[in-house]
Design a protein around this motif. Structure first.
Motif, short mmCIF file in Angstrom:
data_model
loop_
_atom_site.label_atom_id
_atom_site.label_comp_id
_atom_site.label_asym_id
_atom_site.label_seq_id
_atom_site.Cartn_x
_atom_site.Cartn_y
_atom_site.Cartn_z
N UNK A 1 0.84 -1.17 0.00
CA UNK A 1 0.00 0.00 0.00
C UNK A 1 0.88 1.23 0.00
N UNK A 2 0.54 2.07 -0.90
CA UNK A 2 1.32 3.29 -1.04
C UNK A 2 0.72 4.37 -0.17
N UNK A 3 1.47 4.92 0.64
CA UNK A 3 1.00 6.02 1.48
C UNK A 3 1.99 7.16 1.35
N UNK A 4 1.46 8.29 1.42
CA UNK A 4 2.31 9.46 1.32
C UNK A 4 1.93 10.37 2.47
N UNK A 5 2.88 10.61 3.27
CA UNK A 5 2.63 11.48 4.40
C UNK A 5 3.16 12.87 4.05
N UNK A 6 2.27 13.80 3.99
CA UNK A 6 2.72 15.17 3.79
C UNK A 6 1.89 16.10 4.66
N UNK A 7 2.49 17.18 4.92
CA UNK A 7 1.82 18.17 5.76
C UNK A 7 0.98 19.06 4.86
N UNK A 8 -0.27 19.20 5.20
CA UNK A 8 -1.17 20.02 4.40
C UNK A 8 -0.85 21.49 4.63
N UNK A 9 -0.62 22.20 3.51
CA UNK A 9 -0.25 23.60 3.62
C UNK A 9 -1.51 24.46 3.65
N UNK A 10 -1.49 25.43 4.54
CA UNK A 10 -2.64 26.33 4.65
C UNK A 10 -2.64 27.39 3.54
N UNK A 11 -1.48 27.68 2.99
CA UNK A 11 -1.41 28.71 1.97
C UNK A 11 -2.05 28.25 0.67
N UNK A 12 -2.12 26.97 0.42
CA UNK A 12 -2.73 26.44 -0.79
C UNK A 12 -4.21 26.76 -0.90
N UNK A 13 -4.86 26.91 0.23
CA UNK A 13 -6.28 27.23 0.22
C UNK A 13 -6.55 28.66 -0.20
N UNK A 14 -5.55 29.52 -0.15
CA UNK A 14 -5.76 30.95 -0.42
C UNK A 14 -5.30 31.37 -1.82
N UNK A 15 -4.71 30.47 -2.57
CA UNK A 15 -4.21 30.84 -3.90
C UNK A 15 -5.36 31.16 -4.85
N UNK A 16 -6.32 30.29 -5.01
CA UNK A 16 -7.44 30.52 -5.92
C UNK A 16 -8.27 31.74 -5.51
N UNK A 17 -8.62 31.90 -4.23
CA UNK A 17 -9.35 33.12 -3.87
C UNK A 17 -8.52 34.40 -4.09
N UNK A 18 -7.22 34.33 -3.89
CA UNK A 18 -6.37 35.51 -4.11
C UNK A 18 -6.34 35.88 -5.59
N UNK A 19 -6.22 34.88 -6.46
CA UNK A 19 -6.23 35.14 -7.90
C UNK A 19 -7.58 35.69 -8.33
N UNK A 20 -8.65 35.14 -7.79
CA UNK A 20 -9.99 35.63 -8.11
C UNK A 20 -10.17 37.08 -7.68
N UNK A 21 -9.74 37.39 -6.48
CA UNK A 21 -9.84 38.77 -5.98
C UNK A 21 -9.01 39.72 -6.84
N UNK A 22 -7.85 39.27 -7.28
CA UNK A 22 -7.00 40.12 -8.14
C UNK A 22 -7.70 40.41 -9.46
N UNK A 23 -8.29 39.39 -10.09
CA UNK A 23 -8.98 39.60 -11.35
C UNK A 23 -10.20 40.50 -11.18
#
Length: 105
Positions: A1-23
């Motif tokens: 079983x393949x598992x990947x442990x990574x830490x979820x970044x909080x900044x990733x949630x703000x990229x799309x809203x930031x681009x939308x606000x900029x446009x």
């Protein structure tokens, strides 16, 4: 079983809203302040109204001049009109006359 442990970044949630606000901000600014925006449209409307008034004045002046030309070039030249224009142009009047100048010539 393949598992990947990574830490979820909080900044990733703000990229799309930031681009939308900029446009949205960019296009919103240009809708109000751009060359064809709301402020420019109001200025165009003010200029249109001023030019409409100027056109009405010039049209009235042209009609008055056309009436004078018609009276002078009708073939039956009115002596009163000829006398009035000649006196105005030459600045001549009789002693017993009262002269009132209109600025339509």
């Amino acid at each position: 079983m393949w598992t990947k442990h990574h830490k979820e970044r909080k900044i990733g949630r703000f990229i799309l809203p930031a681009i939308t606000i900029a446009f949205v901000s960019y296009f919103g600014y240009h809708c109000v302040h751009g060359d064809l925006g709301l402020i420019a449209t109001e200025e165009f409307e003010r200029q249109r109204l001023a030019r409409t008034d100027e056109l009405a004045k010039l049209s009235a002046k042209r009609e008055a001049l056309e009436r004078q030309v018609q009276l002078m070039s009708d073939g039956s030249l009115e002596k009163d009109m000829l006398d009035e224009i000649a006196r105005y142009q030459l600045n001549v009047s009789r002693r017993d006359e009262i002269t009132i100048f209109n600025s339509y010539f």
